[in-house]
Design a protein around this motif. Structure first.
Motif, short mmCIF file in Angstrom:
data_model
loop_
_atom_site.label_atom_id
_atom_site.label_comp_id
_atom_site.label_asym_id
_atom_site.label_seq_id
_atom_site.Cartn_x
_atom_site.Cartn_y
_atom_site.Cartn_z
N ALA A 125 0.83 -1.20 0.00
CA ALA A 125 0.00 0.00 0.00
C ALA A 125 0.87 1.25 0.00
CB ALA A 125 -0.94 0.00 1.20
N ASN A 126 1.98 1.22 0.73
CA ASN A 126 2.86 2.38 0.76
C ASN A 126 3.47 2.64 -0.62
OD1 ASN A 126 2.40 2.84 3.42
ND2 ASN A 126 4.24 1.80 4.15
N GLY A 127 3.85 1.59 -1.33
CA GLY A 127 4.41 1.75 -2.66
C GLY A 127 3.41 2.38 -3.62
N ALA A 128 2.16 1.95 -3.53
CA ALA A 128 1.13 2.52 -4.41
C ALA A 128 0.91 3.99 -4.07
CB ALA A 128 -0.17 1.74 -4.27
N GLY A 129 0.95 4.31 -2.80
CA GLY A 129 0.77 5.69 -2.39
C GLY A 129 1.91 6.57 -2.88
N LYS A 130 3.13 6.04 -2.80
CA LYS A 130 4.29 6.80 -3.28
C LYS A 130 4.18 7.05 -4.76
CE LYS A 130 7.81 5.48 0.05
NZ LYS A 130 9.10 4.79 0.21
N HIS A 131 3.75 6.04 -5.50
CA HIS A 131 3.64 6.20 -6.95
C HIS A 131 2.64 7.29 -7.28
CE1 HIS A 131 3.88 5.29 -11.15
NE2 HIS A 131 2.59 5.18 -11.21
N LYS A 132 1.54 7.34 -6.56
CA LYS A 132 0.54 8.38 -6.82
C LYS A 132 1.12 9.77 -6.58
CE LYS A 132 -3.57 5.64 -6.06
NZ LYS A 132 -4.76 5.42 -5.26
N LEU A 133 2.01 9.89 -5.61
CA LEU A 133 2.63 11.18 -5.35
C LEU A 133 3.59 11.57 -6.47
CD1 LEU A 133 3.44 10.90 -1.55
CD2 LEU A 133 1.63 12.23 -2.61
N LEU A 134 4.21 10.59 -7.10
CA LEU A 134 5.15 10.88 -8.17
C LEU A 134 4.46 11.24 -9.48
CD1 LEU A 134 7.78 8.04 -7.64
CD2 LEU A 134 8.01 10.45 -7.05
N VAL A 135 3.22 10.85 -9.63
CA VAL A 135 2.51 11.12 -10.87
C VAL A 135 2.08 12.58 -10.87
CG1 VAL A 135 0.52 10.55 -12.31
CG2 VAL A 135 1.73 8.75 -11.09
N THR A 136 2.81 13.37 -11.61
CA THR A 136 2.49 14.79 -11.73
C THR A 136 2.43 15.15 -13.19
OG1 THR A 136 4.81 15.38 -11.65
CG2 THR A 136 3.63 15.37 -9.55
N GLY A 137 1.81 16.26 -13.48
CA GLY A 137 1.77 16.71 -14.85
C GLY A 137 0.48 16.32 -15.54
N PRO A 138 0.50 16.37 -16.86
CA PRO A 138 -0.70 16.13 -17.65
C PRO A 138 -1.30 14.75 -17.41
CG PRO A 138 1.07 17.01 -19.00
CD PRO A 138 1.66 16.68 -17.67
N THR A 139 -2.62 14.67 -17.52
CA THR A 139 -3.30 13.40 -17.28
C THR A 139 -3.73 12.73 -18.57
OG1 THR A 139 -5.39 14.57 -17.01
CG2 THR A 139 -4.13 14.08 -15.01
N GLU A 140 -3.61 13.41 -19.71
CA GLU A 140 -3.95 12.79 -20.99
C GLU A 140 -2.96 11.66 -21.28
OE1 GLU A 140 -4.46 15.39 -24.35
OE2 GLU A 140 -4.99 17.04 -23.02
N PRO A 141 -3.39 10.64 -21.98
CA PRO A 141 -2.46 9.54 -22.29
C PRO A 141 -1.41 9.96 -23.31
CG PRO A 141 -4.59 9.16 -23.33
CD PRO A 141 -4.74 10.38 -22.47
N TRP A 142 -0.25 9.38 -23.17
CA TRP A 142 0.81 9.59 -24.15
C TRP A 142 0.51 8.73 -25.36
CZ3 TRP A 142 6.49 10.50 -22.62
CH2 TRP A 142 6.58 11.43 -21.58
N SER A 143 0.88 9.21 -26.54
CA SER A 143 0.71 8.41 -27.75
C SER A 143 1.77 7.31 -27.76
CB SER A 143 0.88 9.29 -28.99
OG SER A 143 2.22 9.71 -29.12
N VAL A 144 1.54 6.31 -28.59
CA VAL A 144 2.52 5.22 -28.74
C VAL A 144 3.85 5.80 -29.22
CG1 VAL A 144 3.08 3.13 -30.04
CG2 VAL A 144 0.77 3.47 -29.16
N ARG A 145 3.79 6.74 -30.12
CA ARG A 145 5.02 7.38 -30.64
C ARG A 145 5.79 8.06 -29.52
NH1 ARG A 145 5.51 12.79 -33.73
NH2 ARG A 145 7.51 12.59 -34.76
N GLU A 146 5.08 8.79 -28.65
CA GLU A 146 5.74 9.47 -27.54
C GLU A 146 6.37 8.47 -26.57
OE1 GLU A 146 3.14 13.59 -27.20
OE2 GLU A 146 2.30 11.74 -26.35
N LYS A 147 5.67 7.37 -26.32
CA LYS A 147 6.21 6.33 -25.43
C LYS A 147 7.45 5.70 -26.02
CE LYS A 147 1.71 5.09 -23.51
NZ LYS A 147 0.69 4.03 -23.46
#
Length: 79
Positions: free
Chosen positions: A2-24
């Motif tokens: 649970a702590n790992g999932a919480g940390k990941h949520k904190l790291l997710v910043t910036g735009p919420t739109e999905p990245w294109s396959v090309r961008e990935k």
């Protein structure tokens, strides 16, 4: 766990739109060339490959690191 999932949520910043396959693919290629500790170089290298209409901070260092981490979590390792 649970702590790992919480940390990941904190790291997710910036735009919420999905990245294109090309961008990935550009992100993964840039990380392969520059390494996963040099986010300044990764960010600079992939900016020219942004889809039209992306905000200027779309490929920020933190967002690139977060997206790469997400890609690693969702990609299955070859057997």
């Amino acid at each position: 766990m649970a702590n790992g999932a919480g940390k990941h949520k904190l790291l997710v910043t910036g735009p919420t739109e999905p990245w294109s396959v090309r961008e990935k693919l550009c992100l993964a290629t840039s990380v392969m060339k520059s390494g996963d500790q040099n986010w300044v170089s990764v960010s600079r290298a992939i900016k020219p490959f942004a889809e039209p209409g992306r905000p200027p901070d779309w490929f920020s260092q933190k967002h690139c690191a977060s997206k790469y981490s997400e890609l690693l979590e969702t990609t299955e390792a070859p057997k």
